[in-house]
Scaffold this active site. Sequence first.
Site, mmCIF file in Angstrom:
data_model
loop_
_atom_site.group_PDB
_atom_site.id
_atom_site.type_symbol
_atom_site.label_atom_id
_atom_site.label_comp_id
_atom_site.label_asym_id
_atom_site.label_seq_id
_atom_site.Cartn_x
_atom_site.Cartn_y
_atom_site.Cartn_z
ATOM 1 N N GLU A 44 -50.275 -15.992 -7.672
ATOM 2 C CA GLU A 44 -50.547 -16.288 -9.279
ATOM 3 C C GLU A 44 -49.838 -17.109 -9.869
ATOM 4 O O GLU A 44 -49.921 -17.626 -10.883
ATOM 5 C CB GLU A 44 -50.632 -14.828 -9.838
ATOM 6 C CG GLU A 44 -49.171 -14.038 -9.984
ATOM 7 C CD GLU A 44 -49.143 -12.688 -10.656
ATOM 8 O OE1 GLU A 44 -50.295 -12.618 -11.641
ATOM 9 O OE2 GLU A 44 -48.453 -11.747 -10.327
ATOM 10 N N LYS A 62 -47.942 -11.932 -5.862
ATOM 11 C CA LYS A 62 -47.018 -12.604 -6.645
ATOM 12 C C LYS A 62 -46.799 -14.176 -6.549
ATOM 13 O O LYS A 62 -46.937 -14.890 -7.370
ATOM 14 C CB LYS A 62 -45.657 -11.912 -6.554
ATOM 15 C CG LYS A 62 -44.826 -11.519 -7.433
ATOM 16 C CD LYS A 62 -45.076 -10.439 -8.739
ATOM 17 C CE LYS A 62 -46.339 -10.442 -9.259
ATOM 18 N NZ LYS A 62 -46.692 -9.202 -9.789
ATOM 19 N N CYS A 95 -55.976 -12.644 -26.005
ATOM 20 C CA CYS A 95 -55.553 -13.231 -27.480
ATOM 21 C C CYS A 95 -54.588 -12.500 -28.044
ATOM 22 O O CYS A 95 -54.248 -11.180 -27.640
ATOM 23 C CB CYS A 95 -56.952 -13.034 -28.297
ATOM 24 S SG CYS A 95 -58.268 -13.865 -27.532
ATOM 25 N N TRP A 124 -57.654 -16.738 -26.185
ATOM 26 C CA TRP A 124 -57.940 -16.998 -24.743
ATOM 27 C C TRP A 124 -59.235 -17.094 -24.483
ATOM 28 O O TRP A 124 -59.866 -16.193 -24.698
ATOM 29 C CB TRP A 124 -57.154 -15.863 -24.259
ATOM 30 C CG TRP A 124 -57.098 -16.086 -22.529
ATOM 31 C CD1 TRP A 124 -56.152 -16.630 -21.767
ATOM 32 C CD2 TRP A 124 -57.949 -15.289 -21.571
ATOM 33 N NE1 TRP A 124 -56.674 -16.673 -20.374
ATOM 34 C CE2 TRP A 124 -57.530 -15.787 -20.315
ATOM 35 C CE3 TRP A 124 -59.147 -14.491 -21.660
ATOM 36 C CZ2 TRP A 124 -58.294 -15.354 -19.084
ATOM 37 C CZ3 TRP A 124 -59.687 -14.089 -20.529
ATOM 38 C CH2 TRP A 124 -59.260 -14.361 -19.254
ATOM 39 N N HIS A 146 -58.027 -9.244 14.534
ATOM 40 C CA HIS A 146 -59.577 -8.894 14.570
ATOM 41 C C HIS A 146 -60.426 -9.924 13.589
ATOM 42 O O HIS A 146 -61.433 -9.866 13.210
ATOM 43 C CB HIS A 146 -59.728 -7.679 13.993
ATOM 44 C CG HIS A 146 -59.030 -6.554 14.754
ATOM 45 N ND1 HIS A 146 -59.851 -6.116 15.897
ATOM 46 C CD2 HIS A 146 -58.040 -5.672 14.581
ATOM 47 C CE1 HIS A 146 -59.158 -5.146 16.584
ATOM 48 N NE2 HIS A 146 -57.886 -4.845 15.617
ATOM 49 N N ARG A 201 -48.809 -13.779 -23.663
ATOM 50 C CA ARG A 201 -50.013 -12.852 -23.488
ATOM 51 C C ARG A 201 -51.028 -13.863 -22.678
ATOM 52 O O ARG A 201 -51.954 -13.714 -22.201
ATOM 53 C CB ARG A 201 -50.657 -12.420 -24.737
ATOM 54 C CG ARG A 201 -49.804 -11.219 -25.293
ATOM 55 C CD ARG A 201 -50.339 -10.850 -26.587
ATOM 56 N NE ARG A 201 -51.835 -10.133 -26.620
ATOM 57 C CZ ARG A 201 -52.047 -8.938 -26.504
ATOM 58 N NH1 ARG A 201 -50.931 -7.932 -26.679
ATOM 59 N NH2 ARG A 201 -53.322 -8.637 -26.590
ATOM 60 N N GLU A 222 -48.838 -6.916 -2.696
ATOM 61 C CA GLU A 222 -48.154 -7.123 -3.901
ATOM 62 C C GLU A 222 -47.428 -8.523 -3.711
ATOM 63 O O GLU A 222 -47.313 -9.561 -4.658
ATOM 64 C CB GLU A 222 -47.105 -6.067 -4.367
ATOM 65 C CG GLU A 222 -46.528 -6.538 -5.683
ATOM 66 C CD GLU A 222 -47.280 -6.909 -7.067
ATOM 67 O OE1 GLU A 222 -48.456 -6.852 -6.739
ATOM 68 O OE2 GLU A 222 -46.577 -7.353 -7.941
ATOM 69 N N ASN A 230 -59.360 -9.797 -31.654
ATOM 70 C CA ASN A 230 -59.343 -9.882 -30.204
ATOM 71 C C ASN A 230 -60.456 -9.007 -29.636
ATOM 72 O O ASN A 230 -60.730 -7.832 -30.149
ATOM 73 C CB ASN A 230 -58.077 -9.135 -29.687
ATOM 74 C CG ASN A 230 -56.394 -10.113 -29.939
ATOM 75 O OD1 ASN A 230 -56.954 -11.100 -30.385
ATOM 76 N ND2 ASN A 230 -55.682 -9.403 -29.821
ATOM 77 N N GLY A 231 -60.945 -9.143 -28.361
ATOM 78 C CA GLY A 231 -61.924 -8.485 -27.824
ATOM 79 C C GLY A 231 -63.070 -9.304 -27.575
ATOM 80 O O GLY A 231 -63.162 -10.541 -27.684
ATOM 81 N N LYS A 248 -51.389 -11.654 -20.112
ATOM 82 C CA LYS A 248 -50.834 -10.536 -19.841
ATOM 83 C C LYS A 248 -51.286 -9.115 -19.678
ATOM 84 O O LYS A 248 -51.291 -8.338 -18.979
ATOM 85 C CB LYS A 248 -49.541 -10.655 -20.659
ATOM 86 C CG LYS A 248 -48.414 -9.402 -20.580
ATOM 87 C CD LYS A 248 -47.849 -9.479 -19.114
ATOM 88 C CE LYS A 248 -46.736 -8.370 -18.840
ATOM 89 N NZ LYS A 248 -46.458 -8.425 -17.446
#
Length: 610
Positions: free
Chosen positions: A489, A486, A2, A75, A505, A27, A482, A99-100, A605
Site C-alpha cells: 500500500e 503494508k 472526504c 475524495w 501448490h 484522510r 499484514e 461526506n458519504g 484513512k
Amino acid sequence: MCGIIGYTGEQKAAPILIEGLSALEYRGYDSSGVALLADGEITAVKSKGRIAVLEEKLENTKLPEATCGIGHTRWATHGEPSDINAHPHLSSSLALVHNGIIENYRAIENHLSLSGYDFVSQTDTEAAAHLIDFYYQKTNDPVEALCSAADEMRGSFAFGVVFANIPDTIYAIRKDSPLIVAATGSAGLIASDITAILAHTNKYFRIDEGIVAVVKKGEINFLDREGKKVAQNEETVDWTVSRAQKSGFSHFMQKEIFEEPDAIRKTVTPRLLSGIPDFGNDAPNGETLAKFDRIHIVACGTAMHAGLIGKAFTERLARVPVNVEIASEFRYRDPILGENDLVILLSQSGETADTLAALRHAKARGTATLAIVNVIGSSVAREADSVIYTLAGPEIAVASTKAYSVQCAVLVLLAVSTALGRGQMSQADAEDICRAMSENVPDDVAAVLKMSDDICKVAKKYTGCEDLFYIGRGIDADMCTEGSLKLKEISYIHSEAYAAGELKHGTISLVTEGVPVVALITERALCEKVISAIREVKSRGARVLCIVTDDIAEDFDIPCDDMIRFPASVPELALFSAASVLQLFAYHAASARGLDVDKPRNLAKSVTVE
Ligand code: F6R
C-alpha cells in the site's frame, strides 16, 4: 475519505478552515474548497489538487471579511477530481459540504430538474444541496428543510450547511457518516473528526442521527425535527495537537511505529488486575467470555489481519473456535450466527462503513457484539453491546501501524481471559503472559526500533523490486499478510503473502532467478518447515531475506541472502517485535522510493463509504 470543517466565531474564517483542512489531509483527498458567509452572501472557492493550490487561489481572490464558513477535502467517488466537482456545492440559498454517498441522487436530480434546478457537477452531493434548498424555499425553516431532505435521501451523509440569509450559523446533520460539533467561548465548530479541531478544543459532541446541530459562536443547539431541543453527550479526548503532529519524524507513519511500545503499555496496563486481564464493566470478562461457543472477528484490511492473530491465540489458549471475516463479505453472506456466539468488531477509526454494517447485521440477528476500537465515541464503539478501547492515540498515517499492534494486544488479553474462564489455563500461566505483555513486549519492540537504520539498509536493497513474496507458517503466516499489505500500500511494490507450505501448490511457478522472498520465522516449532520452504525457493534462484528472532537465528542454519535478526524475550509473543520489523521494512522501502508514505495514492484513512 472526504473531510469536513466548519467555523463560526470572531476570527477570519478562511485561515481557520485551511488549518482544519490541513489537519484532515491524512484522510486522503483529491480536491478541496471553502465557502465563506458574510453580509447575506456566500463566496465559494474550490480547487482540484492539494490544499496548497486552494490556498494560492484564495490569496488571488477578493474575499469577504467572513467569520463564518465551511470547508471540505473531497475524495472522488461520483465524478472526477475537478474544481466543479469539489465541495462546497451551492444552491440558491445555501452552500453545503458532504461526506458519504447519496445512492438515489439520480432520482432526486430528475425530480428537481422538473422544478427548474440546474446541475453543473457530476456529483451526488449537488442533488443534496438542491434538495435542501427545495425544502428551504418551501418552509423557510432550515431544520425542517434538513430533516425533510434527509428523509428523502438513501445512503450515508454528514452535511455541513450555511444559509445565505442566516448569519454566523452552521447547520449539521448526519446518517451513517461521522460528524462532530464543538463550541469554545468564542467559536462554534463542525468537523468530520477531532483532529481537525484539536487546535481549538478536545471536547466535542457526536450528533445523533436525525438530530440537527445549530452551531453558533460559543453555542450549540441540538434540535429534533419538531424543533424541540434535545441533549447530546459531550465527549473528551486526551489527544493533544502535538500527538497529531510529526514532532521531528519525517513521516507520521514513522512516528506512529515509534509510539508502539508506549501504545502497547498504555493499552495493556489498565486492563490488568492482580496480574490477569480485567476489562472492568466495559466488556465481558473471563466467565462471561467462556460462555460463548464460537467467536467471529469481523473487520477490514489491517484490522482483519489483527483478527487472524486473535484467532490464533484464542484457539491455542482457550480452545474456542474463531471465525475471522472481512466485514464487506460478512454483511452480505447471511452468516450462521448461533445464540451463544460473540461477534467482535475490530476497527481503528470505528467508522468503517462495512464494519459498522456488519455490526448492525449481527445485532439485528440478536448476537452479542463487542467492539475493539481506537476512536472514543465512534459509531462502532457506540453501537456495539460493549467496547474495549485501544489506547494508541491518534493514528494519522493512512497505513495503520500502532493500531494493529494494540488490536493484537487486546486480542491476546481477551484470549487469556477466555482461557481462564474456561479453565484452560492456570492463573500462574496467565500472569506470566500478562506480565510479558506489559513489560517484555514493549521493551522488545523498543529494541527493534533501535534497529531502524539497519532495517533501512536492508530495505534499500529491495526498493527496486516489482514483485515480492512473504512466507511464514502459523502465526508468521498471519503476520505475513499484514507485512505484505503494508509494503504494497505504501511502496506500490506488488507482493503476496503465502503460508510457506502452500507455495508448492501453485505459486512456486512464479519463483525464478532473483525473485525476492521474505521469510518470517518466529515460531520455533515450525522453523524447520519454513527452512525447507526457503531451500525450495532458493534452489529455484530466489533471493531470500529472512526476518527471524535472535534465538532461532542462533540455533538454526538458515540459507538466505539477507537477514534481519530481532530480539523477542518471550518467543510466543514475538509477533509484536516482528510487526515493527515488517512495518519498518515497508516504511523504509517506500521512503527510499521517494513516495508520499503518509498519503499513498487512492487510499483513504477512514473508509466511510461502502
Ligand atoms: C491499511 C489500513 C486499512 C484499515 C482498514 C480498516 O494500512 O489502515 O486496511 O485497517 O481500512 O480501518 P479501520 O480499522 O479504521 O476500521
